[in-house]
Design an enzyme around this catalytic site. Sequence first.
Site, short mmCIF file in Angstrom:
data_model
loop_
_atom_site.label_atom_id
_atom_site.label_comp_id
_atom_site.label_asym_id
_atom_site.label_seq_id
_atom_site.Cartn_x
_atom_site.Cartn_y
_atom_site.Cartn_z
N PHE A 92 38.69 33.76 42.34
CA PHE A 92 38.66 32.32 42.04
C PHE A 92 37.40 31.90 41.29
O PHE A 92 37.37 30.86 40.65
CB PHE A 92 38.78 31.51 43.34
CG PHE A 92 37.49 31.41 44.13
CD1 PHE A 92 36.51 30.49 43.79
CD2 PHE A 92 37.22 32.26 45.21
CE1 PHE A 92 35.31 30.40 44.50
CE2 PHE A 92 36.03 32.19 45.91
CZ PHE A 92 35.08 31.25 45.55
N LYS B 9 47.22 38.40 37.04
CA LYS B 9 47.48 37.68 38.29
C LYS B 9 46.18 36.99 38.66
O LYS B 9 45.29 37.58 39.28
CB LYS B 9 47.91 38.70 39.37
CG LYS B 9 48.83 38.16 40.45
CD LYS B 9 48.25 37.02 41.24
CE LYS B 9 47.21 37.42 42.25
NZ LYS B 9 46.50 36.26 42.83
N GLU C 153 45.19 32.34 43.18
CA GLU C 153 46.10 31.21 43.46
C GLU C 153 45.30 29.94 43.78
O GLU C 153 45.87 28.85 43.87
CB GLU C 153 47.05 31.57 44.62
CG GLU C 153 46.40 31.80 45.98
CD GLU C 153 45.83 33.21 46.17
OE1 GLU C 153 45.34 33.81 45.21
OE2 GLU C 153 45.87 33.70 47.32
N SER D 286 36.90 40.39 46.48
CA SER D 286 36.09 40.76 47.64
C SER D 286 36.24 42.27 47.94
O SER D 286 37.24 42.89 47.56
CB SER D 286 36.51 39.94 48.85
OG SER D 286 37.88 40.17 49.11
N CYS E 129 29.28 36.47 41.82
CA CYS E 129 29.06 37.82 42.32
C CYS E 129 27.68 38.33 41.92
O CYS E 129 27.21 39.32 42.46
CB CYS E 129 30.12 38.76 41.77
SG CYS E 129 30.08 38.78 39.98
N GLU F 198 28.32 39.30 52.79
CA GLU F 198 28.31 38.35 51.68
C GLU F 198 28.73 36.97 52.18
O GLU F 198 29.76 36.84 52.85
CB GLU F 198 29.30 38.83 50.61
CG GLU F 198 29.32 37.96 49.38
CD GLU F 198 30.38 38.42 48.36
OE1 GLU F 198 31.50 38.76 48.77
OE2 GLU F 198 30.05 38.42 47.16
#
Length: 481
Positions: A135, A159, A162, A212, A267, A368
């Site tokens: 995301f 993909k 969402e 992740s 990240c 994290e």
Amino acid sequence: MPQATQTPVYNPATGEVLYQVTHADTATVNAAVEKSEKAFALWSAETTLKRSRVLMKFLEICNANRDAIAATITREHGKTLEDARGEVQRGLEVVEFAIGMPHLLKGDFSENVGRGVDIHSVRQPLGVCAGITPFNFPAMIGFWMFPICITAGNTFIWKPSEVDPATARLILKYFLEAGGPEGVLQVVDGGKEAVDALLHHPLVQAVSFVGSTPVAEYIHQTATQQGKRVQALGGAKNHMVIMPDADIEQAAEALMGAAYGSAGERCMAISVAVPVGAETAERLVSALKKRIDHIKIGDGAAAGTEMGPLVSQKHLDKVRSYVDLGVKEGAKLVVDGRGFKPASGKGFFFGCCLFDDVKPEMKIYQEEIFGPVLAITRAKDMGEAIQLINDHPFGNGVAIFTNHGGAARQFAQQVKIGMVGINVPIPVPMAFHSFGGWKRSLFGDVHMHGMEGVRFYTRLKAITSRWPDEHKAEFTMPVAK
Ligand code: NAD
């Protein structure tokens, strides 16, 4: 007929539901893969220049619509418009790189490796490739993958997350407007079912993933078991070492952007500062505290905002639970942003948090958090700082701030991390270099974009040829004479 799964997409700055995204089921994904395979037959037969020219037109359209892409990112992700524009810029740089790829697809040629025998190698596309993205960079991470993938002659199924899927659809629209043939680039929405369908489809040749660590590891294991080529980039805990000779004000300024920019949802965000020596630590904490008090938190679409909301209420709850845990674990919460409320009273806002005295055995150090939470873990010397970083399971990015060239060089050489910054807090490599971490930040062998990207999306073929005057059977191993 079973109902299709739908999940809400929010504007994180207001908390309102923008629309419901419909998740692709296995049958929908399978249909996309078949369409992709058909498109591959035609697209891979196009000339490399034709493919580059489609990308050139696509770049032109994206450039004309940078603001629309950035606004879409901000609306669903929450980051500031300026930050979103930066994301678009970094993504489009990969398209610029991909346009020049015919040069990189050239093979090697050796003449007369045996008498009358020549050998040449070519890089050929793989077929249908899939990209699964997180995301936090709704545009840039897709751009890391598909421009190189399709310029090499492959087709690509994207993909997106969402949580904020509209940007991928907008980018697809521009690709089709640029004359990109139907089926060469497709977007499928959804979550685990859609991903699993891609991982198990026999026509999917390669999978690129960013997200992740637990999901990256799952994707890598599952897709490699299916015989696919996989690059799966995972989570991070990036350290920044501040040496006693560094300019503390400059280091604190750099840390503000690196730790709290994009609400820490990067990240490559710095989530651990490692001041070397007690005096450096004291000066750093006070330089950070005075800056944190003035950071402008608000709607990312409003002018002057420096930090927007978190992406969702669920993510906010997770970040808050880590801050609560840090307090329980005994770290010193120097700045507590848990109570922050915007003037509107709405949205998924969370203030900046700063922890001091964070110890390596604490969960808030090991895991994290992916929010605006900076931990300070003190080290007595550079050796201890390097050991700390090398012992950490993640290995994405790291930075050192110092004026000492020898120390910087030693650090860069010894640290077990994929991307190193020297007086650069977020060392994201340019499009023509490659992006990737070490240890549990990357599963697979190949980094993204740059030459590594070209290698990932192509396979090498070596062709040995002879055009002899006479044919004679040879029964021994061919060797050069
Ligand atoms: P995520 O792992 O939850 O989701 C990433 C993608 O995987 C999404 O498209 C999602 O739909 C899909 N997915 C989620 N759970 C799945 C499952 N069980 N099976 C199959 N697919 C699944 O990550 P996120 O929350 O979207 O993104 C944040 C994470 O991404 C952070 O850990 C961050 O460090 C990481 N990240 C890493 C890099 C990098 O370059 N290493 C870059 C950006 C983000």
